[in-house]
Design a protein around this motif. Sequence first.
Motif, PDB file in Angstrom:
ATOM      1  N   THR A 193      33.176 -23.742 -19.787  1.00  0.00           N
ATOM      2  CA  THR A 193      33.476 -22.315 -19.694  1.00  0.00           C
ATOM      3  C   THR A 193      32.197 -21.500 -19.833  1.00  0.00           C
ATOM      4  OG1 THR A 193      35.675 -22.632 -20.629  1.00  0.00           O
ATOM      5  CG2 THR A 193      34.789 -20.418 -20.716  1.00  0.00           C
ATOM      6  N   GLY A 194      31.350 -21.895 -20.755  1.00  0.00           N
ATOM      7  CA  GLY A 194      30.104 -21.172 -21.002  1.00  0.00           C
ATOM      8  C   GLY A 194      29.159 -21.169 -19.820  1.00  0.00           C
ATOM      9  N   ASN A 195      29.123 -22.278 -19.057  1.00  0.00           N
ATOM     10  CA  ASN A 195      28.202 -22.300 -17.929  1.00  0.00           C
ATOM     11  C   ASN A 195      28.859 -21.880 -16.617  1.00  0.00           C
ATOM     12  OD1 ASN A 195      29.512 -24.520 -16.831  1.00  0.00           O
ATOM     13  ND2 ASN A 195      27.933 -25.981 -17.368  1.00  0.00           N
ATOM     14  N   GLY A 196      30.110 -21.440 -16.669  1.00  0.00           N
ATOM     15  CA  GLY A 196      30.783 -20.883 -15.499  1.00  0.00           C
ATOM     16  C   GLY A 196      31.433 -21.899 -14.581  1.00  0.00           C
ATOM     17  N   THR A 197      31.489 -23.155 -14.967  1.00  0.00           N
ATOM     18  CA  THR A 197      32.108 -24.181 -14.124  1.00  0.00           C
ATOM     19  C   THR A 197      33.613 -23.980 -14.026  1.00  0.00           C
ATOM     20  OG1 THR A 197      30.392 -25.745 -14.764  1.00  0.00           O
ATOM     21  CG2 THR A 197      32.377 -26.666 -13.797  1.00  0.00           C
ATOM     22  N   ILE A 198      34.236 -23.643 -15.129  1.00  0.00           N
ATOM     23  CA  ILE A 198      35.678 -23.358 -15.125  1.00  0.00           C
ATOM     24  C   ILE A 198      35.885 -21.933 -15.611  1.00  0.00           C
ATOM     25  CG2 ILE A 198      36.387 -25.756 -15.407  1.00  0.00           C
ATOM     26  CD1 ILE A 198      36.815 -25.279 -18.339  1.00  0.00           C
ATOM     27  N   LEU A 204      34.741 -29.280 -27.232  1.00  0.00           N
ATOM     28  CA  LEU A 204      33.361 -28.903 -26.933  1.00  0.00           C
ATOM     29  C   LEU A 204      33.086 -28.944 -25.435  1.00  0.00           C
ATOM     30  CD1 LEU A 204      31.435 -30.693 -29.820  1.00  0.00           C
ATOM     31  CD2 LEU A 204      31.797 -28.233 -29.528  1.00  0.00           C
ATOM     32  N   LEU A 205      33.629 -29.939 -24.752  1.00  0.00           N
ATOM     33  CA  LEU A 205      33.443 -30.049 -23.307  1.00  0.00           C
ATOM     34  C   LEU A 205      34.047 -28.848 -22.582  1.00  0.00           C
ATOM     35  CD1 LEU A 205      32.512 -31.737 -20.875  1.00  0.00           C
ATOM     36  CD2 LEU A 205      34.748 -32.835 -20.910  1.00  0.00           C
ATOM     37  N   LEU A 206      35.261 -28.482 -22.934  1.00  0.00           N
ATOM     38  CA  LEU A 206      35.903 -27.323 -22.303  1.00  0.00           C
ATOM     39  C   LEU A 206      35.120 -26.040 -22.573  1.00  0.00           C
ATOM     40  CD1 LEU A 206      39.690 -28.028 -22.911  1.00  0.00           C
ATOM     41  CD2 LEU A 206      38.527 -27.885 -20.707  1.00  0.00           C
ATOM     42  N   LEU A 207      34.662 -25.864 -23.788  1.00  0.00           N
ATOM     43  CA  LEU A 207      33.902 -24.658 -24.119  1.00  0.00           C
ATOM     44  C   LEU A 207      32.558 -24.638 -23.389  1.00  0.00           C
ATOM     45  CD1 LEU A 207      34.692 -24.336 -27.914  1.00  0.00           C
ATOM     46  CD2 LEU A 207      35.581 -22.938 -26.047  1.00  0.00           C
ATOM     47  N   ALA A 208      31.916 -25.788 -23.255  1.00  0.00           N
ATOM     48  CA  ALA A 208      30.646 -25.858 -22.532  1.00  0.00           C
ATOM     49  C   ALA A 208      30.844 -25.546 -21.057  1.00  0.00           C
ATOM     50  CB  ALA A 208      30.023 -27.240 -22.710  1.00  0.00           C
TER      51      ALA A 208
END
Length: 64
Positions: free
Chosen positions: A24-29, A18-22
């Motif tokens: 990715t979703g907000n453009g951090t990674i 969930l952390l990785l997907l979040a």
Amino acid sequence: MKTNLGTIDRALRIIVGLLLLALTGNGTIGLWGWVGLVPLITGLAAVCPAYTIFGLSTCSSKTA
């Protein structure tokens, strides 16, 4: 398939996924963050194909 993930292992996989997907979703990674689907799905299913291949399990064995 037989369950081979214990409670802590499952929880950590779900949190990391969930952390990785979040992130990715907000453009951090970048797009590589979609790899978070793998630990999320294996955590929710309580089955890790790699554990099956190598004969590993983090489930507690119950002996009565």
